[in-house]
Design a protein around this motif. Structure first.
Motif, mmCIF file in Angstrom:
data_model
loop_
_atom_site.group_PDB
_atom_site.id
_atom_site.type_symbol
_atom_site.label_atom_id
_atom_site.label_comp_id
_atom_site.label_asym_id
_atom_site.label_seq_id
_atom_site.Cartn_x
_atom_site.Cartn_y
_atom_site.Cartn_z
ATOM 1 N N GLY A 18 -53.081 -6.731 36.437
ATOM 2 C CA GLY A 18 -52.512 -5.654 35.198
ATOM 3 C C GLY A 18 -52.131 -4.635 35.643
ATOM 4 N N ALA A 19 -53.263 -4.008 36.290
ATOM 5 C CA ALA A 19 -53.044 -2.346 36.639
ATOM 6 C C ALA A 19 -51.352 -2.204 37.504
ATOM 7 C CB ALA A 19 -53.955 -1.595 37.099
ATOM 8 N N GLY A 22 -48.512 -2.916 36.694
ATOM 9 C CA GLY A 22 -47.766 -1.935 35.574
ATOM 10 C C GLY A 22 -47.171 -0.744 36.681
ATOM 11 N N ALA A 26 -43.182 0.547 36.555
ATOM 12 C CA ALA A 26 -43.277 2.296 36.206
ATOM 13 C C ALA A 26 -42.150 2.654 36.438
ATOM 14 C CB ALA A 26 -44.732 2.203 35.698
ATOM 15 N N THR A 33 -45.712 6.110 43.523
ATOM 16 C CA THR A 33 -46.174 4.477 43.151
ATOM 17 C C THR A 33 -47.083 4.125 44.211
ATOM 18 O OG1 THR A 33 -43.801 4.167 42.268
ATOM 19 C CG2 THR A 33 -45.075 2.250 42.623
ATOM 20 N N GLU A 40 -55.636 3.232 42.556
ATOM 21 C CA GLU A 40 -55.949 1.624 41.236
ATOM 22 C C GLU A 40 -57.270 0.652 42.121
ATOM 23 O OE1 GLU A 40 -55.768 0.667 38.213
ATOM 24 O OE2 GLU A 40 -54.941 2.903 38.005
#
Length: 110
Positions: A18-19, A22, A26, A33, A40
């Motif tokens: 999910g992270a 996302g 974004a 990024t 992460e």
């Protein structure tokens, strides 16, 4: 692997996926990024290492407890067998004594 550890691994995997999604969707520059994805991934790795460490401790504790229980059970069985062997030996010694007495009587009468 137990249900709780499967659940933890599933939650961690879901969080990481999910992270990552996302961050990818974004609006940000590519370099930024990639840095966020790297950060992460490192955070997820740390969580995974921590979870693995916790599971290792739990397994080690469980194995240790089971080993102690098994050792106690083995000791109890050996003790019981030892007592029973002593009973059998005592019974055999009494029988042998009786047979010797009977043999003496038979030899005197013959």
């Amino acid at each position: 692997m137990s249900n709780s550890s499967n659940t933890v691994v599933g939650l961690l995997a879901g969080t990481v996926i999910g992270a990552t999604l996302g961050i990818l969707f974004a609006p940000a520059k590519g370099k930024k990024t990639r840095k966020r994805i790297s950060d992460e991934a490192l955070a997820a790795k740390e969580k995974l290492v921590e979870t693995a460490s916790d599971l290792t401790e739990k397994v080690s504790s469980t194995v240790s407890t089971k080993k102690e229980t098994l050792d106690e059970q083995i000791e109890e069985v050996v003790s019981n067998v030892s007592h029973k062997a002593e009973d059998v030996i005592s019974t055999l010694e009494k029988k042998l004594k009786e047979l010797k007495e009977q043999n003496k009587k038979l030899q005197k009468s013959a």
